[in-house]
Design an enzyme around this catalytic site. Structure first.
Site, PDB file in Angstrom:
ATOM      1  N   TYR A 485       0.865  -1.276  -0.025  1.00 38.31           N
ATOM      2  CA  TYR A 485      -0.058   0.120   0.131  1.00 38.31           C
ATOM      3  C   TYR A 485       0.792   1.478  -0.011  1.00 38.31           C
ATOM      4  CZ  TYR A 485      -3.795   3.270   1.061  1.00 38.31           C
ATOM      5  OH  TYR A 485      -4.736   4.270   0.997  1.00 38.31           O
ATOM      6  N   SER A 565      -6.394   1.001  -4.448  1.00 40.54           N
ATOM      7  CA  SER A 565      -6.653   2.361  -4.359  1.00 40.54           C
ATOM      8  C   SER A 565      -5.450   3.090  -4.403  1.00 40.54           C
ATOM      9  CB  SER A 565      -7.196   2.839  -2.736  1.00 40.54           C
ATOM     10  OG  SER A 565      -7.678   4.121  -2.544  1.00 40.54           O
ATOM     11  N   ASP A 649     -17.712   3.664  -7.813  1.00 45.95           N
ATOM     12  CA  ASP A 649     -16.775   4.183  -7.041  1.00 45.95           C
ATOM     13  C   ASP A 649     -16.708   5.866  -7.155  1.00 45.95           C
ATOM     14  OD1 ASP A 649     -14.323   4.546  -5.676  1.00 45.95           O
ATOM     15  OD2 ASP A 649     -13.437   2.939  -6.459  1.00 45.95           O
ATOM     16  N   HIS A 684     -16.077   1.524  -4.088  1.00 48.56           N
ATOM     17  CA  HIS A 684     -14.718   1.561  -3.686  1.00 48.56           C
ATOM     18  C   HIS A 684     -14.187   0.358  -2.942  1.00 48.56           C
ATOM     19  CE1 HIS A 684     -10.720   3.358  -3.801  1.00 48.56           C
ATOM     20  NE2 HIS A 684     -10.774   3.247  -2.330  1.00 48.56           N
TER      21      HIS A 684
END
Length: 716
Positions: A485, A565, A649, A684
């Site tokens: 991430y 994301s 989203d 999302h």
């Protein structure tokens, strides 16, 4: 005779075992339909004298007929490819079986009832149950599966009044961040007043039984409500049985414009706490003393430089979490009559580990991150350490929260090989007892997780946790998925994934790298992966891949990367910078156009981490260099790629994925499939129905095994 029978039984058992472990090979050849001919337009932006073409700008219009037709055409190509994978159905069936066990949340008490969530196994949404006392009959309180026919409307938040008699809950339709709020009486579930609409990024905070505070933006007046800019968050008070149009504006708007505003009350309901920010890190802090009629809103912190939160109070004494002059966080106290930082007194000083505090039973629980795993300590309100809580293993513990008068609380412990287990904790004695174990079909004794520290490009040591079957041969042939991430101060701590069982039981490796940009080592670690240092994050990820290859866990031909994301940006950057290093890439709901991300929904609030192309020429050129959409080069052989996004989203708008996929297909010079899977009536990720999750995960693993040329052995 008996000997003969025994031999026959053993032979039959051996045959049954062979049948139960049938290996299905990947398809030797796959037919890929032609990619859709995506229309190009002559759109060019000028940044500081540099012209940047954006031929797929039209795909940003998510409501246009042409865009919808493009989505259908892309899904047709993707579905045709996935349908040819021989073990796709077997993986789906395995996942469905793995998912099919009862799942419980920790219980919580409100008024005369104890509430808990439960999912029977394959229900699209978990159901909220309640029970009066210890012996009362268990009954359904709210069943989100009945909110819509297809399970795509979810329960997105719930708040009870202090006496437990009133309930406000949020509904998300199709995964959207725009919510509705319904108010009911807890006893008979009868409606109270009208349903609130157009609520976004909001908590719900009751003030006695009069009403509650909530936050929202003005709905965009132009363009799509899903992708339109939302940049002025406002805090309102809704008085029960009055129209929403009459709700009182408490904070925000033209007088104090802020991108994010949250309001909550101390447990005794004396203080309204307002946290206001213009980015995802750092913020102002305000209080209002509700015990005195007409009291003003008082500023506690007047800048956006650090993070602060009021976690408790004792009369006029406030307990504040802050990372001001303490990058790893600490807890201070101050009197509400003079609450400025110059008057703060350390209660629990900063340590070498990152702090995330909570309260319950009149105690403070300091949940520390020690090399990305949990260390939990219990303090009294004077700051005296009472004990370090004994956890069952090395992993992640969360949920140390309760009301001030509670004598026990519940927490959940998990790791990559430890399915989530709920423990009941006695606050006075410190004793933990198992409350609920997981029913998932997984034997932890067959697997192991270990933490390693590898060296990134600039010499920084970065932790990574690697999980696999015990006795794994390090011969470079193991299918491996590397996940990361690296942003927004978010820490990746060990957590169990039912989906990952599919990889592990096939002899695969799952690796999670704790990259800079995250919060694993506090503010310094976060800032080392932001703005003009963002490349550090990508370098850390590439170095993790190189470590896995060098140590013979895997090879480039067997290595996949995944992230969602901000992690989708990570995957997009890694696959465009080092396409030869990976065989498979899964950029999910990614931020992929770094020159325009801030022009959609609340994207401008991400500038603290990214910077924007409008800031200055240096920032533009830095973003332009790594922006995945712009970094694609014609004729390059890219990894097999499955981009995933959803049409609802409104956090990271699907235009990022649409434009990236269109250009990737146009520029790709190799034979690997580069596809996009677009979910409909989903957002999302939050509130996604179980059936949709299983289908998406089955497609992911099928794509991964097919393109790493890994046989799939059926599990019975």
């Amino acid at each position: 005779m008996n000997k003969t029978v025994n031999i026959l039984i053993l032979a039959a058992f051996a045959i049954a075992c062979q049948e139960s472990e049938k290996a299905i090979d990947p398809a030797p050849t796959m037919t890929l339909l032609p990619y859709p001919e995506t229309q190009k337009e002559n759109v060019v932006d000028n940044y500081f004298g540099t012209e940047v073409p954006d031929p797929y700008r039209w795909l940003e219009n998510d409501t246009a007929t042409d865009t919808k037709a493009w989505v259908e055409a892309e899904n047709k190509v993707t579905n045709n490819y996935l349908e040819q994978i021989p073990f796709r159905d077997a993986i789906y069936q395995r996942l469905e079986k793995l998912w099919n066990y009862e799942k419980y949340s920790a219980p919580f008490k409100e008024g005369n009832y104890t509430y808990f969530y439960k999912n029977d196994g394959l229900q699209n949404q978990s159901v909220l149950y309640r029970q009066k006392g210890d012996d009362g009959e268990v009954e359904v309180f709210l069943d989100p599966n009945k909110f819509s026919n297809d399970g795509t409307t979810s329960l997105a938040g719930i708040a009870f009044s202090k006496d437990g008699s009133l309930v406000a809950y949020q509904l998300s339709e199709g995964g959207s961040d725009w919510r509705k709020v319904v108010v009911i009486r807890a006893e008979d579930k009868s409606l109270v007043g009208d349903t609130l609409v157009d609520v976004k990024f909001s908590g719900l905070a009751w003030r006695a039984n009069e009403g509650f505070y909530y936050s929202s933006y003005d709905k965009p007046k132009e363009g799509s409500t899903l992708s339109g800019i939302t940049d002025q968050h406002k805090l309102y008070f809704h008085k029960l049985n009055t129209p929403q149009s009459e709700d009182q504006l408490i904070f925000g708007g033209a007088g104090t414009p802020r991108r994010y505003v949250d309001g909550y009350l101390t447990e005794d309901e004396r203080f309204l706490v307002i946290a206001a920010a213009n980015a995802t890190s750092g913020g102002e802090l305000y209080i209002q003393d509700l015990s005195r009629a007409g009291s003003p809103i008082v500023n506690v912190v007047d800048n956006f430089e650090k993070n602060h939160a009021i976690i408790d109070n004792n009369g006029s004494t406030l307990f504040i979490y802050t990372n001001l002059n303490a990058p790893n966080g600490k807890i201070v106290t101050v009197d509400a009559g003079n609450p400025g930082p110059e008057n703060w007194v350390d209660l629990i000083p900063e340590t070498e580990n990152v702090l995330s505090p909570s309260t319950g039973g009149g105690k403070i629980f300091a949940n520390y991150l020690k090399d990305a795993t949990s260390l939990v300590q219990q303090y009294d309100r004077s700051g005296k350490l009472e004990r370090t809580i004994e956890l069952p293993d090395v992993g992640s513990a969360g949920g140390f929260g309760a009301k001030i008068d509670d004598t026990e609380l519940y927490y959940t412990f998990t790791s990559y090989v430890y399915p989530p287990t709920i423990f009941k904790y006695n606050i006075a004695s410190g004793e933990s007892t198992v409350y609920k174990t997981s029913g998932v079909d997984f034997d932890p004794t067959k697997y192991e997780s270990k933490q390693v520290f590898y060296t990134s490009k600039d010499g920084t040591k970065v932790p990574m946790i690697i999980t696999h079957k015990k006795g794994l041969e390090l011969d470079g042939s193991n299918p491996t998925l590397l996940y990361g991430y690296g942003g927004f101060n978010i820490s990746l701590t060990p957590s169990f994934s039912t989906s990952n069982i599919v990889l592990l039981e096939q002899g695969g490796v799952y690796a999670v790298a704790n990259l800079r940009g995250g919060g694993e080592y506090g503010e310094k670690w976060h800032l080392a992966g932001t703005k003009l240092k963002k490349q550090n994050v990508f370098d850390d990820f590439v170095a993790a891949a190189e470590y896995l290859i060098a140590e013979k866990y895997t090879s480039s031909e067997k290595l996949g990367i995944a992230g969602g994301s901000n992690g989708g940006l990570l995957v997009g950057a890694a696959m465009t910078q080092r396409p030869e290093l990976f065989k498979v890439a899964f950029p999910a709901v990614g931020v992929l156009d770094m020159l325009r991300y801030h022009k959609f929904t609340a994207g401008a609030g991400w500038a603290y981490d990214y910077g924007t192309a409008d800031d200055n020429e240096e920032m533009f050129r830095y973003l332009f260099t790594y922006s995945p959409y712009h970094a694609l080069k014609a004729g390059t052989d890219y990894p097999a790629t499955l981009v995933t996004t959803a049409d609802h989203d409104d956090r990271v708008v699907p235009a990022h994925s649409f434009k990236f996929a269109a250009r990737l297909q146009a520029y790709h010079g190799g034979t690997n499939p580069v596809l996009i899977r677009i979910e409909t009536k989903a957002g999302h990720g939050a509130g996604k129905p179980t059936a949709m999750i299983i289908a998406e995960q089955a497609d992911k693993w099928a794509f991964f095994f097919q393109n790493t040329q890994t046989s799939y052995t059926e599990q019975r």
